[in-house]
Write an enzyme that holds these catalytic residues in place. Sequence first.
Site, mmCIF file in Angstrom:
data_model
loop_
_atom_site.group_PDB
_atom_site.id
_atom_site.type_symbol
_atom_site.label_atom_id
_atom_site.label_comp_id
_atom_site.label_asym_id
_atom_site.label_seq_id
_atom_site.Cartn_x
_atom_site.Cartn_y
_atom_site.Cartn_z
ATOM 1 N N ASP A 154 17.413 -3.478 3.635
ATOM 2 C CA ASP A 154 17.394 -2.211 4.375
ATOM 3 C C ASP A 154 18.798 -1.867 4.843
ATOM 4 O OD1 ASP A 154 14.652 -1.846 3.997
ATOM 5 O OD2 ASP A 154 14.159 -3.079 5.731
ATOM 6 N N LYS A 187 13.743 -6.767 -1.808
ATOM 7 C CA LYS A 187 12.980 -5.511 -1.784
ATOM 8 C C LYS A 187 13.933 -4.345 -1.589
ATOM 9 C CE LYS A 187 10.452 -4.011 1.910
ATOM 10 N NZ LYS A 187 10.691 -2.575 2.145
ATOM 11 N N ASP A 231 10.128 -0.868 -3.753
ATOM 12 C CA ASP A 231 9.121 -0.417 -2.776
ATOM 13 C C ASP A 231 9.173 1.104 -2.641
ATOM 14 O OD1 ASP A 231 7.357 -0.267 -0.634
ATOM 15 O OD2 ASP A 231 8.800 -0.989 0.847
ATOM 16 N N LYS A 273 6.284 3.063 -3.192
ATOM 17 C CA LYS A 273 4.940 3.546 -2.797
ATOM 18 C C LYS A 273 4.589 4.851 -3.517
ATOM 19 C CE LYS A 273 5.247 1.523 1.857
ATOM 20 N NZ LYS A 273 6.703 1.208 1.929
ATOM 21 N N PHE A 274 4.514 4.786 -4.843
ATOM 22 C CA PHE A 274 4.200 5.998 -5.619
ATOM 23 C C PHE A 274 2.815 6.548 -5.247
ATOM 24 C CE2 PHE A 274 6.863 3.699 -8.974
ATOM 25 C CZ PHE A 274 8.019 4.389 -8.651
ATOM 26 N N HIS A 275 2.716 7.870 -5.130
ATOM 27 C CA HIS A 275 1.447 8.545 -4.792
ATOM 28 C C HIS A 275 1.506 9.947 -5.399
ATOM 29 C CE1 HIS A 275 -1.665 9.552 -1.393
ATOM 30 N NE2 HIS A 275 -2.070 9.907 -2.591
ATOM 31 N N ASP A 276 0.861 10.104 -6.552
ATOM 32 C CA ASP A 276 0.961 11.388 -7.255
ATOM 33 C C ASP A 276 -0.186 11.451 -8.269
ATOM 34 O OD1 ASP A 276 2.109 13.795 -8.431
ATOM 35 O OD2 ASP A 276 4.033 13.125 -7.618
ATOM 36 N N ILE A 277 -0.158 12.437 -9.148
ATOM 37 C CA ILE A 277 -1.216 12.507 -10.165
ATOM 38 C C ILE A 277 -1.038 11.332 -11.139
ATOM 39 C CG2 ILE A 277 -1.551 14.999 -9.955
ATOM 40 C CD1 ILE A 277 0.093 15.307 -12.553
ATOM 41 N N PRO A 278 -2.144 10.895 -11.782
ATOM 42 C CA PRO A 278 -2.078 9.690 -12.628
ATOM 43 C C PRO A 278 -0.950 9.706 -13.655
ATOM 44 C CG PRO A 278 -4.356 10.354 -12.332
ATOM 45 C CD PRO A 278 -3.520 11.439 -11.693
ATOM 46 N N ASN A 279 -0.756 10.827 -14.331
ATOM 47 C CA ASN A 279 0.274 10.887 -15.375
ATOM 48 C C ASN A 279 1.669 10.629 -14.794
ATOM 49 O OD1 ASN A 279 1.170 11.608 -18.129
ATOM 50 N ND2 ASN A 279 2.085 13.367 -17.082
ATOM 51 N N THR A 331 0.645 0.679 8.301
ATOM 52 C CA THR A 331 0.399 0.106 9.636
ATOM 53 C C THR A 331 0.756 1.100 10.750
ATOM 54 O OG1 THR A 331 2.524 -0.994 9.382
ATOM 55 C CG2 THR A 331 0.574 -2.347 9.061
ATOM 56 N N ARG A 375 8.216 -12.907 11.500
ATOM 57 C CA ARG A 375 9.236 -13.287 12.471
ATOM 58 C C ARG A 375 9.228 -14.807 12.660
ATOM 59 N NH1 ARG A 375 10.721 -9.234 11.258
ATOM 60 N NH2 ARG A 375 11.252 -7.373 12.440
ATOM 61 N N GLY A 410 13.074 -8.931 6.738
ATOM 62 C CA GLY A 410 14.258 -8.079 6.787
ATOM 63 C C GLY A 410 15.252 -8.582 7.808
ATOM 64 N N ARG A 411 15.188 -7.985 8.996
ATOM 65 C CA ARG A 411 16.191 -8.264 10.023
ATOM 66 C C ARG A 411 16.364 -9.726 10.424
ATOM 67 N NH1 ARG A 411 13.747 -3.383 13.282
ATOM 68 N NH2 ARG A 411 12.008 -4.183 12.064
HETATM 69 O O1 C5P Z 1 13.272 -6.086 9.432
HETATM 70 P P1 C5P Z 1 11.833 -6.375 9.135
HETATM 71 O O2 C5P Z 1 11.559 -7.827 8.816
HETATM 72 O O3 C5P Z 1 10.888 -5.825 10.187
HETATM 73 O O4 C5P Z 1 11.575 -5.557 7.783
HETATM 74 C C1 C5P Z 1 10.329 -5.485 7.189
HETATM 75 C C2 C5P Z 1 10.365 -4.665 5.949
HETATM 76 O O5 C5P Z 1 9.022 -4.485 5.500
HETATM 77 C C3 C5P Z 1 10.941 -3.255 6.116
HETATM 78 O O6 C5P Z 1 11.572 -2.895 4.887
HETATM 79 C C4 C5P Z 1 9.720 -2.407 6.371
HETATM 80 O O7 C5P Z 1 9.875 -1.076 5.937
HETATM 81 C C5 C5P Z 1 8.656 -3.118 5.535
HETATM 82 N N1 C5P Z 1 7.268 -2.944 6.019
HETATM 83 C C6 C5P Z 1 6.876 -3.256 7.294
HETATM 84 N N2 C5P Z 1 5.580 -3.099 7.694
HETATM 85 C C7 C5P Z 1 4.685 -2.626 6.853
HETATM 86 C C8 C5P Z 1 5.056 -2.314 5.548
HETATM 87 C C9 C5P Z 1 6.370 -2.491 5.149
HETATM 88 O O8 C5P Z 1 7.687 -3.686 8.100
HETATM 89 N N3 C5P Z 1 3.446 -2.523 7.243
#
Ligand code: C5P
Length: 232
Positions: free
Chosen positions: A9, A31, A58, A60-66, A115, A176, A205-206
């Site tokens: 990120d 990712k 990542d 997250k495609f969301h469109d018509i099937p084709n 989420t 975490r 991520g972080r």
């Molecule tokens: O920094 P952190 O560990 O929170 O990053 C988590 C990664 O997962 C980010 O790229 C975030 O967009 C993604 N993500 C998330 N929660 C979700 C779906 C995806 O944190 N429910």
Amino acid sequence: MTTPIVALDVDSLDRAMAAVDRLGDAIEWYKIGKQLFTKEGPAVVKGLKDRGKKVFLDMKFHDIPNTVSHAVLSAAAIGADLCNVHASGGPAMLEAAAKAGAQGGITVIAVTVLTSLDEAELAAVGISRPPAEQVRLLAALTKQCGLAGVVCSAKEIRLVQETCGTDFLLVVPGIRPAGCGAGDQKRVMTPGEAAAAGAQFIVVGRPIMAAEDPVAAARAVTAEIRAAEERR
Ligand code: C5P
């Protein structure tokens, strides 16, 4: 076996590659999200592949099937190993995505309910079912349509396993390590807990990218996973 995926990120190709080079052989999977891909495009995937890494695109495609079918084929063509679609795109779209994945040689998974959506947000778009029931329905549909798995939060692991079995791929963000602040993540799990619960992938991520010593943080995550797997 549980594999960590580091969320790249960051806002530029240079920053992304610097992070990957710093992490070296401590991390195999990355990712790429909408922020980085929209700005830098396939060069990020190429940079990772040139370094022998695996890529979760990542988008997250969301469109018509084709359209989704061609997007999945494009993800495969640029070298991604894993990509995702929105399960709420419906059965025809999911089946088209699964077929394209098989054709292109890329694993395709689905996002069930973001989420960030609670009961009130779902009601506003006409879904009156509780979020957990919507997750169950969409996970079952994802499996029926031939996709490999879902992205799911820590709190949904059991629900998805009950619905789809333990072979269904679970990619779990919101991780975490013990002693790390949750930040903006509401419900978190440690790498060890996710491994014990049977997640095949965790997205971190972080806790790694923003660590003072990212290599040490990455190695600690892997060690925590291995220790949990040995206890299983
Ligand atoms: O920094 P952190 O560990 O929170 O990053 C988590 C990664 O997962 C980010 O790229 C975030 O967009 C993604 N993500 C998330 N929660 C979700 C779906 C995806 O944190 N429910």
